[in-house]
Design an enzyme around this catalytic site. Structure first.
Site, short mmCIF file in Angstrom:
data_model
loop_
_atom_site.label_atom_id
_atom_site.label_comp_id
_atom_site.label_asym_id
_atom_site.label_seq_id
_atom_site.Cartn_x
_atom_site.Cartn_y
_atom_site.Cartn_z
N TRP A 21 27.36 37.13 63.71
CA TRP A 21 28.69 36.48 63.68
C TRP A 21 28.70 35.30 62.70
O TRP A 21 27.74 34.53 62.67
CB TRP A 21 29.00 35.96 65.08
CG TRP A 21 30.26 35.19 65.27
CD1 TRP A 21 31.52 35.58 64.97
CD2 TRP A 21 30.38 33.88 65.87
NE1 TRP A 21 32.42 34.60 65.35
CE2 TRP A 21 31.74 33.55 65.89
CE3 TRP A 21 29.46 32.95 66.39
CZ2 TRP A 21 32.22 32.34 66.41
CZ3 TRP A 21 29.93 31.75 66.90
CH2 TRP A 21 31.30 31.45 66.91
N TYR A 54 33.69 41.01 63.18
CA TYR A 54 32.96 39.99 62.41
C TYR A 54 33.21 40.21 60.92
O TYR A 54 32.96 41.30 60.39
CB TYR A 54 31.45 40.01 62.72
CG TYR A 54 31.09 39.61 64.15
CD1 TYR A 54 32.01 39.00 65.00
CD2 TYR A 54 29.82 39.80 64.64
CE1 TYR A 54 31.68 38.62 66.29
CE2 TYR A 54 29.47 39.43 65.95
CZ TYR A 54 30.41 38.85 66.76
OH TYR A 54 30.08 38.48 68.05
N GLN A 177 28.30 39.74 78.10
CA GLN A 177 27.92 38.88 76.97
C GLN A 177 28.77 37.61 76.98
O GLN A 177 29.85 37.56 76.42
CB GLN A 177 28.07 39.61 75.64
CG GLN A 177 27.49 38.80 74.50
CD GLN A 177 27.51 39.45 73.13
OE1 GLN A 177 27.97 38.85 72.17
NE2 GLN A 177 27.01 40.66 73.01
N LYS A 216 19.88 18.90 64.60
CA LYS A 216 20.06 18.52 63.18
C LYS A 216 21.33 17.72 62.92
O LYS A 216 21.48 17.14 61.85
CB LYS A 216 20.01 19.75 62.28
CG LYS A 216 21.18 20.69 62.41
CD LYS A 216 20.96 21.87 61.47
CE LYS A 216 21.95 22.97 61.70
NZ LYS A 216 21.63 24.16 60.94
N GLU A 294 11.29 30.57 63.13
CA GLU A 294 11.13 29.45 64.08
C GLU A 294 11.62 29.88 65.46
O GLU A 294 10.93 29.67 66.48
CB GLU A 294 11.95 28.24 63.59
CG GLU A 294 11.90 27.06 64.54
CD GLU A 294 12.80 25.89 64.11
OE1 GLU A 294 13.06 25.73 62.90
OE2 GLU A 294 13.23 25.15 65.02
#
Ligand code: NDP
Length: 336
Positions: A21, A54, A177, A216, A294
């Site tokens: 997405w 999307y 979901q 971040k 990561e």
């Protein structure tokens, strides 16, 4: 990678599932999108989530191209139907039999596959009889175009009604979901207990709160260049709910918890949703391959109870817990 059963079924999926997405066909160029998918495969991710809507169908095409040549049996591919696609004609939307039957064919073509493993109703359609929708899904399963069915952002009552019809029709509704993260816990009171009772798993979206829980974004500072909060194609608008200084400051206060576990903040966020045993997978997005590498390291991590409590204490009332928020995800009338 670790794998979990999806609901009360024999299907195993990777507990970190890659979703595209806002990225594929939109925020990121196709070569970066392909690199992200390649990295996901290299890191052991086998499950991929997309939707017809999307990037107005482009995301499915990008994913289909990136997965081309992979052994189909080694992958689990999920897509969805509900939101308007294509030119936005009166029937290019919703969960009518017509739109479901047409949309699955478009999705399969774009994904370059004969079937999807999981076909999900992206929202509840208030204008189509649920019987019609479930019959269409059941027919798609019988045609072999989808193996299992699921729903997204349905309330506990809607899930129960859909599950009863699916059972009568002899097809397996095995997944829900919803959005779920340390900051968005609205499924815990109603959706999760209902799903546990019915043998339905959660595949949860935005486990990193779209990047916010990676730490971040600093309070009082401009978002880093190239991040979702700067993406004017749609990302900035989607993430803005979490972009306030109170939330951002509390997220920074989670850093010692992550350090204690030797995790990055993003890994902590993903591991946190996976502590819930009704969650089969965390649906993780990425704008670059390094993020995928990561994030997969959150698989298999156990967070001790005392640190789970500490996380609750740090976040306090910025974590949304109101079960009523699920109903707000579904438009009252069908979107044209
Ligand atoms: P995440 O919470 O995983 O956010 C992903 C974004 O966070 C990335 O695109 C990236 O954005 C940033 N990010 C990821 N990893 C890191 C990292 N390690 N360090 C710093 N930043 C990082 O999930 P999404 O919001 O992308 O949703 C995931 C998937 O869930 C979707 O692709 C889709 O499949 C599904 N979904 C389903 C919905 C539904 O209605 N059913 C709705 C929304 C999503 P950037 O680098 O640009 O800042």
């Amino acid at each position: 990678m670790e794998f979990r059963y999806l609901g009360n079924s024999g299907l195993k999926i990777s507990e970190i599932t890659y979703g595209n997405w806002l990225t594929h066909g939109s925020q990121v160029e196709n070569d970066v999108a392909t690199q992200c998918v390649r990295t996901a495969l290299d890191e052991g991710i086998s499950s991929f989530d997309t939707a017809d809507v999307y990037a107005n169908t482009k995301a499915e095409s990008v994913l289909g191209e990136a997965l081309k040549g992979e052994r189909r049996e080694s992958l689990e591919i999920f897509t969805k139907v509900f939101w308007p696609t294509g030119p936005g004609g009166k029937n290019d939307t919703g969960l009518s039999r017509k739109h479901i039957m047409e949309s699955i064919n478009g999705s399969l073509k774009r994904l370059q596959t004969d079937y999807v493993d999981l076909y999900q109703a992206h929202r509840f359609d208030t204008e189509t009889p649920l019987e019609e929708t479930m019959q269409a899904f059941a027919d798609i399963v019988r045609q072999g175009k989808a193996l299992y069915i699921g729903v997204s952002e349905w309330t506990a009552d809607q899930i129960r009604a859909g599950h009863a019809l699916a059972t009568d029709l002899g097809v397996q509704l095995i997944s829900s979901q919803p959005q779920y993260s340390m900051l968005w816990r609205v499924i815990e009171k109603e959706v999760v207990p209902t799903c546990k009772e019915l043998g339905i798993s959660q595949i949860v979206w935005s486990p990193i709160a779209q990047g916010v829980l990676s730490g971040k974004y600093q309070p009082g500072q401009a978002p880093p260049e190239g991040s979702r909060a700067t993406d004017e194609k749609g990302g900035a608008d989607m993430i803005k709910r979490f972009m306030n200084d109170d939330i951002l400051a509390r997220v920074q206060a989670l850093r010692p918890v992550a350090e204690e576990l030797d995790l990055t903040m993003a890994q902590l966020a993903i591991a946190w949703v996976l502590q819930n045993d009704n969650v089969a997978a965390a649906l993780v997005g990425a704008s670059r391959p390094e993020q995928v590498s990561e994030n997969v390291k959150a698989a298999g991590v156990k967070i001790p109870d005392e640190l789970m409590t500490k996380i609750d204490d740090v976040l306090g009332d910025v974590a949304e817990t109101d079960a009523g928020k699920t109903a707000e995800q579904t438009p009252r009338t069908r979107v044209a």
